[in-house]
Design a protein around this motif. Structure first.
Motif, PDB file in Angstrom:
ATOM      1  N   MET A  52       0.831  -1.182   0.017  1.00 30.09           N
ATOM      2  CA  MET A  52      -0.004  -0.193  -0.029  1.00 30.09           C
ATOM      3  C   MET A  52       0.934   1.171  -0.151  1.00 30.09           C
ATOM      4  O   MET A  52       1.947   1.129   0.149  1.00 30.09           O
ATOM      5  N   GLY A  53       0.387   2.510  -0.657  1.00 30.18           N
ATOM      6  CA  GLY A  53       1.437   3.573  -0.541  1.00 30.18           C
ATOM      7  C   GLY A  53       0.606   4.658  -1.105  1.00 30.18           C
ATOM      8  O   GLY A  53      -0.561   4.819  -0.788  1.00 30.18           O
ATOM      9  N   GLY A  54       1.517   5.629  -1.559  1.00 28.68           N
ATOM     10  CA  GLY A  54       0.768   6.911  -1.822  1.00 28.68           C
ATOM     11  C   GLY A  54       1.770   7.854  -2.493  1.00 28.68           C
ATOM     12  O   GLY A  54       3.227   7.456  -2.416  1.00 28.68           O
ATOM     13  N   VAL A  55       1.310   8.852  -3.321  1.00 28.69           N
ATOM     14  CA  VAL A  55       2.188  10.003  -3.812  1.00 28.69           C
ATOM     15  C   VAL A  55       1.519  11.175  -3.153  1.00 28.69           C
ATOM     16  O   VAL A  55       0.439  11.611  -3.128  1.00 28.69           O
ATOM     17  N   TRP A  56       2.892  11.836  -2.444  1.00 30.87           N
ATOM     18  CA  TRP A  56       2.380  13.272  -2.072  1.00 30.87           C
ATOM     19  C   TRP A  56       3.108  14.270  -2.888  1.00 30.87           C
ATOM     20  O   TRP A  56       4.276  14.516  -2.722  1.00 30.87           O
ATOM     21  N   ALA A  57       2.552  14.656  -3.965  1.00 32.28           N
ATOM     22  CA  ALA A  57       2.883  15.486  -4.952  1.00 32.28           C
ATOM     23  C   ALA A  57       3.426  16.722  -4.414  1.00 32.28           C
ATOM     24  O   ALA A  57       4.442  17.413  -4.733  1.00 32.28           O
ATOM     25  N   ALA A  58       2.502  17.478  -3.399  1.00 28.71           N
ATOM     26  CA  ALA A  58       2.832  18.704  -2.679  1.00 28.71           C
ATOM     27  C   ALA A  58       4.219  18.573  -2.076  1.00 28.71           C
ATOM     28  O   ALA A  58       4.842  19.697  -1.953  1.00 28.71           O
ATOM     29  N   ARG A  59       4.574  17.369  -1.475  1.00 28.94           N
ATOM     30  CA  ARG A  59       6.072  17.405  -0.978  1.00 28.94           C
ATOM     31  C   ARG A  59       6.974  16.447  -1.722  1.00 28.94           C
ATOM     32  O   ARG A  59       8.139  16.271  -1.110  1.00 28.94           O
ATOM     33  N   ASN A  60       6.593  16.227  -3.031  1.00 27.28           N
ATOM     34  CA  ASN A  60       7.698  15.508  -3.757  1.00 27.28           C
ATOM     35  C   ASN A  60       8.216  14.286  -3.329  1.00 27.28           C
ATOM     36  O   ASN A  60       9.154  13.948  -3.545  1.00 27.28           O
ATOM     37  N   VAL A  61       7.347  13.540  -2.760  1.00 32.07           N
ATOM     38  CA  VAL A  61       7.507  12.255  -2.211  1.00 32.07           C
ATOM     39  C   VAL A  61       6.678  11.151  -2.724  1.00 32.07           C
ATOM     40  O   VAL A  61       5.253  11.641  -2.992  1.00 32.07           O
ATOM     41  N   ALA A  62       6.951   9.836  -2.989  1.00 31.14           N
ATOM     42  CA  ALA A  62       5.966   8.826  -3.208  1.00 31.14           C
ATOM     43  C   ALA A  62       6.745   7.615  -2.487  1.00 31.14           C
ATOM     44  O   ALA A  62       7.781   7.524  -2.166  1.00 31.14           O
TER      45      ALA A  62
END
Ligand SMILES: NC(=O)c1ccc[n+]([C@@H]2O[C@H](COP(=O)([O-])OP(=O)(O)OC[C@H]3O[C@@H](n4cnc5c(N)ncnc54)[C@H](O)[C@@H]3O)[C@@H](O)[C@H]2O)c1
Length: 313
Positions: A52-62
């Motif tokens: 399971m995971g995620g992309v946090w584009a606002a923080r430039n991390v995935a």
């Protein structure tokens, strides 16, 4: 690539900091600046592998969390990518991270949805997760009484919880715990309901964090039917994973469900307009793991690791 161990993760995290970063991540999910990568489970000969995971584009991390389940026990790891360089930057042991983020999300939701301040907490399951749920909530609410239901609870922890919270803490039966409780938390491994929903106070807040498979549930149909609102982390995952919902005989009451993107997006108010029971059903979503891992990494880079509390920035 940095490897951050479980003891280091525990040293770097606190419930309030994690609750704050989760609020930011779910706000960004509501604003389309983050996305959840839903859980995938693969079964083989009695064991499981889940991601399971995620992309946090606002923080430039995935990132992704990956964990096998062997004999009912999990072993978590998280891998984090920096999207500005598109490189893997850290691998984190995920056991402490999971403990912190699971308690912190209950704290984050309860601190927004619960009013007025409750005087009594009922806790079902005083294992690894349950103890952290109690600690995280005691930082936000001033309970007079905490009732613990767990045949295997450690009496020394009961004493420590009393010293930490100032509340009267006692081991008791399910009914005595639930009656008059403002907050009820279930953090067991039970696949069957752990209390009768008829015992709940009309304004109770119930956080069920213990199961994330559609075949098990800690809450009964009475609790779900009496609830004025059922808060979940992310409908796409929660409505198919949560046994409380899948096994509930009135699960199609979709107007009762609200998820964190809807709450952070302002499409629903955090507090009920009329007094009623709120259920928060948590299954755990990957964006929470990525946001917590990002906090760990930024604190590790900021010199928090091995620094004394006084020296922390
Ligand atoms: N929602 C999430 O994101 C999330 C994250 C991690 C773990 N979990 C779940 O949390 C649950 C607890 O995990 P843990 O690591 O604390 O387990 P644990 O084994 O350390 O503790 C569970 C405790 O529950 C007690 N218990 C069992 N049945 C009970 C009952 N009917 N009434 C009262 N107490 C009972 C046990 O005696 C034990 O002390 C697991 O089901 C796990 O899958 C959820």
């Amino acid at each position: 690539m940095l490897h951050i161990t479980d003891p280091q993760v525990a040293e770097l995290l606190d419930f309030r900091g994690v609750a704050d970063v989760l609020a930011e991540a779910f706000q960004d999910l509501a604003d389309d600046k983050a996305a959840v990568h839903g859980r995938q489970r693969t079964d083989c000969a009695g064991t499981k592998l889940s991601t399971m995971g995620g992309v946090w584009a606002a923080r430039n991390v995935a990132g992704v969390k990956v964990y096998p389940t062997v004999a009912g026990q999990f072993s978590f790891a998280v891998i984090l990518f920096d999207l500005s360089t598109n490189t893997p930057v850290a691998v984190l042991d995920g056991n402490e991270l999971t403990r912190f983020r699971t308690a912190a999300i209950t704290r984050m939701v309860a601190s927004r949805a619960v009013a007025p301040s409750p005087r009594k907490l009922a806790l079902f399951g005083a294992g690894l997760q349950g103890r952290s749920q109690a600690h995280a909530l005691c930082e936000v609410f001033r309970f007079d009484e905490i009732c613990v239901v767990d045949p295997k609870a450690d009496p020394a922890w009961i004493d420590r919880l009393h010293a930490r919270s100032g509340a009267r803490v006692r081991l008791t039966t399910a009914e005595k715990a639930v009656r008059d409780a403002g907050i009820v938390v279930t953090a067991t491994r039970s696949a069957e309901p752990v209390f009768d929903g008829a015992w709940l106070e009309p304004g109770a807040f119930v956080a069920a964090i213990g199961t994330s498979t559609p075949k098990g549930r800690e809450l009964d149909d009475t609790t779900m039917t009496r609830a004025a609102r059922i808060v979940v982390e992310w409908k796409q995952q929660s409505l198919v994973e949560a046994g409380e919902i899948v096994l509930w005989n009135q699960r199609h009451l979709s107007e009762k469900y609200v998820d964190l993107p809807e709450l952070f997006g302002g499409r629903q108010p955090w507090q009920l307009q009329q007094p009623g029971i709120t259920v928060f059903k948590s299954v755990g979503v990957g964006l929470a793991d990525v946001a917590t891992a990002q906090l760990v990494l930024s604190r590790a880079r900021g010199g928090w690791l091995l620094a004394s509390d006084e020296a922390r920035p």
